[in-house]
Design a protein around this motif. Structure first.
Motif: not given
Length: 141
Positions: A14-22
């Motif tokens: 997963q992209s870093r941004g989506r991982g952080i969002a998750r």
């Protein structure tokens, strides 16, 4: 998105941004769930519509447990992020009637002490649904 897409474990990173969002959404859900069970229990009870078959306290306790479980799953099960995120989005849709109940019945809770504030909150729920769906993706179609 198909059912098979949701139920197939993610094999791509997963992209870093989506991982952080998750992880952030999982943390928010966990904290909200703890609030249901403890320090915000009365305020959450104020949102439970009268037509809900369980008592207000049982509904708040159950939904708090579900929030903790969903938040934990978002964080701990990254390979199943698509399915968990879709379930989180569905959960946000399922609890939306409580927000409508609070608005329509002019119930003060969570600092929402005017109809304008309660109305504004209604627009936050679609944002939560979008956050859940975006957090579960990996940027691929």
């Amino acid at each position: 998105m198909t059912i098979s897409t949701l139920t197939t474990p993610a094999t791509t990173r997963q992209s870093r941004g989506r991982g952080i969002a998750r992880v952030a959404l999982g943390s928010v859900l966990g904290l909200a769930g703890i609030g249901h069970l403890t320090f915000q229990r009365n305020e959450f009870q104020a949102q439970v519509p009268t037509w809900v078959p369980l008592g207000k306290d049982a509904t708040v306790l159950a939904s708090g447990g579900v929030e903790i479980a969903l938040g934990s799953a978002l964080i701990a099960l990254p390979r199943h992020r698509r399915l968990v995120s879709a379930i989180v989005a569905a959960f946000f849709v399922a609890v939306f009637p409580g927000n409508i109940h609070q608005y329509r019945n002019h119930i003060d809770a969570f600092g929402l002490d005017t109809d304008g504030k309660r109305l504004a909150r209604l627009f936050g729920q679609p944002a939560l649904v979008a956050w859940a769906l975006a957090a579960g993706g990996d940027g691929k179609k």
